[in-house]
Design a protein around this motif. Sequence first.
Motif, PDB file in Angstrom:
ATOM      1  N   ALA A 160     -23.164  47.207  92.044  1.00 40.77           N
ATOM      2  CA  ALA A 160     -23.102  45.780  92.379  1.00 40.77           C
ATOM      3  C   ALA A 160     -23.069  44.919  91.122  1.00 40.77           C
ATOM      4  N   GLY A 161     -23.846  45.307  90.108  1.00 42.43           N
ATOM      5  CA  GLY A 161     -23.896  44.534  88.878  1.00 42.43           C
ATOM      6  C   GLY A 161     -22.571  44.507  88.151  1.00 42.43           C
ATOM      7  N   LEU A 162     -21.933  45.662  88.005  1.00 42.16           N
ATOM      8  CA  LEU A 162     -20.650  45.720  87.305  1.00 42.16           C
ATOM      9  C   LEU A 162     -19.523  45.126  88.146  1.00 42.16           C
ATOM     10  N   ALA A 163     -19.563  45.361  89.456  1.00 44.66           N
ATOM     11  CA  ALA A 163     -18.524  44.787  90.324  1.00 44.66           C
ATOM     12  C   ALA A 163     -18.598  43.264  90.314  1.00 44.66           C
ATOM     13  N   SER A 164     -19.789  42.714  90.442  1.00 41.84           N
ATOM     14  CA  SER A 164     -19.931  41.259  90.436  1.00 41.84           C
ATOM     15  C   SER A 164     -19.602  40.693  89.058  1.00 41.84           C
ATOM     16  N   TYR A 165     -19.959  41.403  87.996  1.00 45.64           N
ATOM     17  CA  TYR A 165     -19.610  40.936  86.651  1.00 45.64           C
ATOM     18  C   TYR A 165     -18.094  40.857  86.492  1.00 45.64           C
ATOM     19  N   TRP A 166     -17.390  41.850  86.996  1.00 44.53           N
ATOM     20  CA  TRP A 166     -15.926  41.839  86.880  1.00 44.53           C
ATOM     21  C   TRP A 166     -15.352  40.610  87.575  1.00 44.53           C
ATOM     22  N   VAL A 167     -15.882  40.279  88.769  1.00 48.90           N
ATOM     23  CA  VAL A 167     -15.343  39.155  89.541  1.00 48.90           C
ATOM     24  C   VAL A 167     -15.768  37.814  88.946  1.00 48.90           C
ATOM     25  N   TYR A 168     -17.051  37.670  88.676  1.00 50.74           N
ATOM     26  CA  TYR A 168     -17.574  36.357  88.289  1.00 50.74           C
ATOM     27  C   TYR A 168     -17.375  36.057  86.805  1.00 50.74           C
ATOM     28  N   GLN A 169     -17.355  37.082  85.972  1.00 46.47           N
ATOM     29  CA  GLN A 169     -17.298  36.827  84.539  1.00 46.47           C
ATOM     30  C   GLN A 169     -16.052  37.413  83.864  1.00 46.47           C
ATOM     31  N   HIS A 170     -15.833  38.699  83.998  1.00 48.04           N
ATOM     32  CA  HIS A 170     -14.820  39.357  83.182  1.00 48.04           C
ATOM     33  C   HIS A 170     -13.390  38.946  83.534  1.00 48.04           C
ATOM     34  N   LEU A 171     -13.108  38.751  84.788  1.00 44.67           N
ATOM     35  CA  LEU A 171     -11.746  38.440  85.223  1.00 44.67           C
ATOM     36  C   LEU A 171     -11.186  37.234  84.469  1.00 44.67           C
ATOM     37  N   GLY A 172     -11.998  36.223  84.277  1.00 48.72           N
ATOM     38  CA  GLY A 172     -11.546  35.024  83.592  1.00 48.72           C
ATOM     39  C   GLY A 172     -11.477  35.159  82.084  1.00 48.72           C
TER      40      GLY A 172
END
Length: 555
Positions: free
Chosen positions: A240-252
């Motif tokens: 959940a931590g890495l998946a949410s990081y990818w969506v909320y932070q890394h993607l941008g």
Amino acid sequence: MGSPLLLGPMLRYVDETSASIWVETRTDCLVNVRVGGRSWQARSFVVHGHHFALVEVDQLEPGSVSPYEVEIDGVTVWPDPRSEYPASVIATRARGQKSRIAYGSCRTSVPHDRSGNRTHGVDSLRAFALAVADGRQDRPDLLLFLGDQVYADSTTKEMQEFIRSRRDIHEEPGKELKDFEEYAHLYRLAWSDDANRWLLSCVPSAMIFDDHDIRDDWNASLDWKRKMQATTWWHERIVAGLASYWVYQHLGNLSPRERASDEMWQQISGRDDVSRDVTAALDEFADHCDQDPGSYRWSYSRDFDGTRLIVLDSRVARELDPSARALLNRRELTWFDDHMRGGFRHVLIATSLPFLLPLGLHHVEAWDEAIAEGAWGRPAAWVGERLRRAFDLEHWGAFQNSFHAVARIATELADGERGPSPSTVTFLSGDVHFSYLAEVERQNGGRIVQAVCSPMRNPLPRLLRWFSVVMSYGAATPLGAAAAHSAKVPDPPFRWKTVKGPWFDNNLALLQEGADGLTMTWHTGIVEDGDELHPRLEEVASITVPAKGDSRVAH
């Protein structure tokens, strides 16, 4: 029911002609961004029942400043007509523009009232946002967040209320985050304040995680990781931590070109079904990233005319096998090595963990790594591992192989062995909950500097401030060096000293490139006349690291 826009818009990657705008929406929808008479759109995608979209705006004029609007299914949702803040704008870079970067780390999400300010201090990011909105501060080119954007393991009262509404908080993992749904709520708490939300809508942002985005001491050692894997809840948490990081932070963080080649984004953009639900694919991707850290790179690099910014992942990319222990695994170190090239006025290395800790603390961490890996035998190794976790002894100094490798690369760059040497090689960091500027003692070539800004909003208690000073300075330096020598730790390849600091205020730092060098200022928020919601931004310190060839440091 409220606005169909739950979070955002957040202005993420911006260059001379393009901009990426990220949103979280209430339902599946078509998101439209309007600039003047033109518009760009994107369909939302779904992760664990949450809807997101990223709109790529292109063919903008270099150096332009353009107000924009966001529509969801044809209805304008941003800006809010009731807002007291100026219009949100996209400001593209102009050719030859000097860099102006605001940065910091470690920000908790508590209310901005008297109680929240008493326990956690004034939010320096919010104070900065208010100053920009009022015209008392110029808008920076970039907001650089260097870790602990959210605290998954040390939750606030508001977050715990949400946890209690959906599960028994007395069962593991207790008050810590459990799954994607709880991460989504935590991000909403972090980014929904009106002033910060406005700032994030009109200043480009770049981000990298640190331990509390997942859990304290994340990947400190193989022993730590095995302990986590033995729990009943860790697997769901890391996914959940890495998946949410990818969506909320890394993607941008990614440019349009980098995003087009990203394996996870390809699965989203390639779907033409109505739901575009990528929950299973993203969870599988996050699990694979944790199991095989070399399979994906979270680090990234950007060039701003004469400045190169390298943002390093210092958490997932670790090699924890004691026989090859490294803060950057071989693949990551090779990538970093390839990007450390001359020909720039400044090279900025953003790493959540300070590369140059105060020298005393560096020696202590190097000593602890040596005994934890068996330099004094098995009983001492057990003690070393417990000390590592208890006192967070897991920065660059605690990964000596990586420290020496990066020190060599940075020195070669500063000496002109990798092309024309830059004026500065500057490490930008956070994590330690105090701010300072340190510099390597050098006679020739470019300067090697460490500039730390931490926390934005999570100050150390006064007793821990005293302990940090004792551990970092004074007697800790000779005693730490003696301990490191006793464990046969090699000396650092160079010496460095703290030029200014430490400061323990909640701070946001501003780095400004000028003709005379790099000027760095640290700013904090001050409440006046009991007006908790409108703190004044006050300068804590200002230092100019002069251009190459000038030996003076201006205070």
